[in-house]
Design a protein around this motif. Structure first.
Motif, PDB file in Angstrom:
ATOM      1  N   CYS A   1      -9.279   6.445  -7.627  1.00  0.00           N
ATOM      2  CA  CYS A   1      -8.189   7.040  -8.234  1.00  0.00           C
ATOM      3  C   CYS A   1      -6.998   5.989  -7.990  1.00  0.00           C
ATOM      4  CB  CYS A   1      -7.455   8.459  -8.030  1.00  0.00           C
ATOM      5  SG  CYS A   1      -6.078   8.920  -9.080  1.00  0.00           S
ATOM      6  N   VAL A   2      -6.461   5.329  -9.234  1.00  0.00           N
ATOM      7  CA  VAL A   2      -5.524   4.280  -8.944  1.00  0.00           C
ATOM      8  C   VAL A   2      -4.422   4.751  -9.823  1.00  0.00           C
ATOM      9  CG1 VAL A   2      -4.879   1.956  -9.583  1.00  0.00           C
ATOM     10  CG2 VAL A   2      -7.112   2.535  -8.453  1.00  0.00           C
ATOM     11  N   PHE A   3      -2.972   4.806  -9.150  1.00  0.00           N
ATOM     12  CA  PHE A   3      -1.959   4.875  -9.920  1.00  0.00           C
ATOM     13  C   PHE A   3      -1.486   3.467 -10.282  1.00  0.00           C
ATOM     14  CE2 PHE A   3      -2.403   8.718  -7.536  1.00  0.00           C
ATOM     15  CZ  PHE A   3      -1.934   9.649  -8.379  1.00  0.00           C
ATOM     16  N   CYS A   4      -1.046   3.292 -11.445  1.00  0.00           N
ATOM     17  CA  CYS A   4      -0.698   2.070 -11.971  1.00  0.00           C
ATOM     18  C   CYS A   4       0.873   2.296 -12.437  1.00  0.00           C
ATOM     19  CB  CYS A   4      -1.362   1.511 -12.856  1.00  0.00           C
ATOM     20  SG  CYS A   4      -1.460  -0.266 -13.676  1.00  0.00           S
ATOM     21  N   LEU A   5       1.889   1.700 -11.567  1.00  0.00           N
ATOM     22  CA  LEU A   5       3.339   1.602 -11.960  1.00  0.00           C
ATOM     23  C   LEU A   5       3.471   0.432 -12.606  1.00  0.00           C
ATOM     24  CD1 LEU A   5       2.490   3.658  -9.021  1.00  0.00           C
ATOM     25  CD2 LEU A   5       4.890   3.895  -9.394  1.00  0.00           C
ATOM     26  N   THR A   6       4.403   0.638 -13.676  1.00  0.00           N
ATOM     27  CA  THR A   6       4.817  -0.621 -14.272  1.00  0.00           C
ATOM     28  C   THR A   6       6.471  -0.763 -14.344  1.00  0.00           C
ATOM     29  OG1 THR A   6       4.781   0.444 -16.822  1.00  0.00           O
ATOM     30  CG2 THR A   6       2.868  -0.542 -15.588  1.00  0.00           C
ATOM     31  N   ILE A   7       7.257  -1.763 -14.933  1.00  0.00           N
ATOM     32  CA  ILE A   7       8.420  -1.746 -15.060  1.00  0.00           C
ATOM     33  C   ILE A   7       8.633  -1.092 -16.432  1.00  0.00           C
ATOM     34  CG2 ILE A   7       9.005  -3.565 -13.729  1.00  0.00           C
ATOM     35  CD1 ILE A   7       9.484  -5.351 -16.246  1.00  0.00           C
ATOM     36  N   THR A   8       9.867  -0.628 -16.956  1.00  0.00           N
ATOM     37  CA  THR A   8      10.180  -0.076 -18.031  1.00  0.00           C
ATOM     38  C   THR A   8       9.585  -0.492 -19.314  1.00  0.00           C
ATOM     39  OG1 THR A   8      12.053   0.988 -19.348  1.00  0.00           O
ATOM     40  CG2 THR A   8      12.412  -1.025 -18.206  1.00  0.00           C
TER      41      THR A   8
ATOM     42  N   MET B   1     -10.924  11.621  -0.930  1.00  0.00           N
ATOM     43  CA  MET B   1     -10.774  10.635  -2.304  1.00  0.00           C
ATOM     44  C   MET B   1     -10.082   9.507  -1.966  1.00  0.00           C
ATOM     45  SD  MET B   1      -8.984  11.389  -5.923  1.00  0.00           S
ATOM     46  CE  MET B   1     -10.285  12.308  -6.496  1.00  0.00           C
ATOM     47  N   ARG B   2     -10.646   8.264  -2.076  1.00  0.00           N
ATOM     48  CA  ARG B   2      -9.816   7.096  -1.919  1.00  0.00           C
ATOM     49  C   ARG B   2      -8.724   6.715  -3.068  1.00  0.00           C
ATOM     50  NH1 ARG B   2     -14.625   3.046  -1.939  1.00  0.00           N
ATOM     51  NH2 ARG B   2     -15.082   4.033  -4.082  1.00  0.00           N
ATOM     52  N   MET B   3      -7.507   6.681  -2.706  1.00  0.00           N
ATOM     53  CA  MET B   3      -6.582   6.407  -3.794  1.00  0.00           C
ATOM     54  C   MET B   3      -5.760   5.069  -3.446  1.00  0.00           C
ATOM     55  SD  MET B   3      -4.907  10.104  -4.692  1.00  0.00           S
ATOM     56  CE  MET B   3      -4.873  10.873  -3.008  1.00  0.00           C
ATOM     57  N   GLY B   4      -5.469   4.535  -4.633  1.00  0.00           N
ATOM     58  CA  GLY B   4      -4.659   3.060  -4.319  1.00  0.00           C
ATOM     59  C   GLY B   4      -3.716   2.989  -5.368  1.00  0.00           C
ATOM     60  N   LEU B   5      -2.974   1.699  -5.412  1.00  0.00           N
ATOM     61  CA  LEU B   5      -1.664   1.585  -6.139  1.00  0.00           C
ATOM     62  C   LEU B   5      -2.012   0.042  -6.605  1.00  0.00           C
ATOM     63  CD1 LEU B   5       1.077   2.695  -3.772  1.00  0.00           C
ATOM     64  CD2 LEU B   5       0.468   3.758  -5.846  1.00  0.00           C
ATOM     65  N   ALA B   6      -1.500  -0.029  -7.910  1.00  0.00           N
ATOM     66  CA  ALA B   6      -1.232  -1.312  -8.629  1.00  0.00           C
ATOM     67  C   ALA B   6       0.118  -1.235  -9.345  1.00  0.00           C
ATOM     68  CB  ALA B   6      -2.329  -1.504  -9.656  1.00  0.00           C
ATOM     69  N   ILE B   7       0.656  -2.650  -9.502  1.00  0.00           N
ATOM     70  CA  ILE B   7       2.055  -2.883 -10.054  1.00  0.00           C
ATOM     71  C   ILE B   7       2.184  -3.868 -10.473  1.00  0.00           C
ATOM     72  CG2 ILE B   7       3.153  -1.349  -8.165  1.00  0.00           C
ATOM     73  CD1 ILE B   7       4.043  -3.895  -6.948  1.00  0.00           C
ATOM     74  N   ASP B   8       2.975  -4.182 -11.500  1.00  0.00           N
ATOM     75  CA  ASP B   8       3.260  -5.635 -12.305  1.00  0.00           C
ATOM     76  C   ASP B   8       4.178  -6.516 -11.400  1.00  0.00           C
ATOM     77  OD1 ASP B   8       6.003  -5.773 -13.504  1.00  0.00           O
ATOM     78  OD2 ASP B   8       5.371  -3.687 -14.008  1.00  0.00           O
ATOM     79  N   ALA B   9       3.873  -7.618 -11.264  1.00  0.00           N
ATOM     80  CA  ALA B   9       4.426  -8.483 -10.435  1.00  0.00           C
ATOM     81  C   ALA B   9       6.214  -8.409 -10.565  1.00  0.00           C
ATOM     82  CB  ALA B   9       4.281  -9.981 -10.680  1.00  0.00           C
TER      83      ALA B   9
END
Length: 314
Positions: free
Chosen positions: A85-92, A1-9
């Motif tokens: 699958c993408v894990f999207c992590l954000t600030i609080t 499975m190809r997995m990646g990440l996304a975050i806010d700036a």
């Protein structure tokens, strides 16, 4: 499975780390009077903001997190084709609506991804998991760092998400502002009352700096020192002790609102670097995001790490 990440700036991480792990960035638009900056963690745009010397005006800046439509576009035009699958992590979520925007966007993304993938000849389902890091700036770094490590180890999405939630609840983000009046004006604009006008004026007159901490979505002062250099020495000394006591993720991320070459000249930083090297902890240096400089002030320092719950000692 190809997995990646996304975050806010506004999640502060080094450009090298972002490129190595092909992390997608959800940008933030920053407007200072008539000038517009695209906070997307690209070094050239960060440098353009610094070169404009907007410190005296940026407390009145307007920031616009990546809107729902742009999040959808990023995923449906790019990420659903490149990843499974993408894990999207954000600030609080207590400090920014970006987490809400991503959650809203996820409904349309998960509804429409099939036809996008089928049209491009990409088989199989797509998943996205949204994680609130409960922190700001470098405080988000431990969860992102751990996500990259677990993806490289080919752990299952459920295992990764569970671990990220745990790390987020044990992540600490510390901030040392250089300009207390700027900080007070900025948080007043945001409707925050954690730094009063009186304390800002008195603190500026006496050169007293607060050490702020973000933990589980709440930001508050945990110490105060006289002078920025003394504050840096106290903060780096504290982090050095936490490194030697043991961290949950082997990384300490430090960001600075200006030229990173300043960091080694701040009191206590060389000792922190030495402790990290001795304990097998990566010391990651990152330029502070434009959003971070707008909110905490140019020339500020932030530090993030994950550790067992403890009391701040300043």
């Amino acid at each position: 499975m190809r997995m990646g990440l996304a975050i806010d700036a506004s999640c502060d991480l080094s450009q090298e780390f972002l490129q190595k792990h092909r992390i997608a960035i959800m940008p933030i638009t920053v407007r200072v009077d008539s000038e517009v900056f695209m906070d997307d963690r690209k070094p050239a745009e960060i440098q353009r903001f610094i070169d404009r010397r907007l410190g005296s005006r940026s407390h009145s800046a307007e920031t616009e997190p990546c809107p729902v439509e742009e999040v959808q576009k990023l995923f449906l035009e790019k990420l659903v084709l490149e990843q499974d699958c993408v894990f999207c992590l954000t600030i609080t979520a207590t400090r920014s609506p970006i987490n809400e925007h991503v959650n809203k966007a996820s409904f349309a993304i998960l509804k429409n991804y099939r036809q996008v993938r089928e049209k491009a000849g990409v088989p199989g389902p797509f998943m996205m998991r949204v994680v609130d890091t409960g922190n700001v700036f470098t405080g988000a770094a431990p969860a992102v760092y751990e996500a990259a490590r677990l993806i490289a180890a080919n752990e299952s999405p459920s295992t990764i998400r569970e671990r990220l939630v745990h790390i987020a609840s044990h992540s600490y983000g510390y901030m040392l502002p250089r300009d207390l009046i700027h900080l007070r004006n900025r948080i007043k604009k945001r409707g925050d009352r954690s730094v009063s006008l009186l304390s800002a004026v008195v603190g500026t007159a006496l050169d007293i700096k607060p050490i702020l901490r973000c933990f589980r979505g709440e930001t508050s002062p945990v110490g105060k020192v006289r002078g920025f250099d003394q504050g840096a020495e106290a903060l780096f000394g504290y982090v050095t002790r936490r490194v030697r006591a043991g961290l949950m993720v082997p990384v300490v991320c430090v960001s600075y609102g200006g030229d990173l070459e300043v960091l080694p000249h701040l009191p206590g930083y060389i000792e922190l670097r030495q402790a990290c090297a001795e304990c097998g902890v990566e010391l990651m240096e990152a330029p502070m995001s434009i959003t971070g400089m707008v909110n905490v002030g140019e020339g500020a320092v932030t530090v993030g790490f994950a550790a067992e719950e403890h009391e701040a000692e300043f």
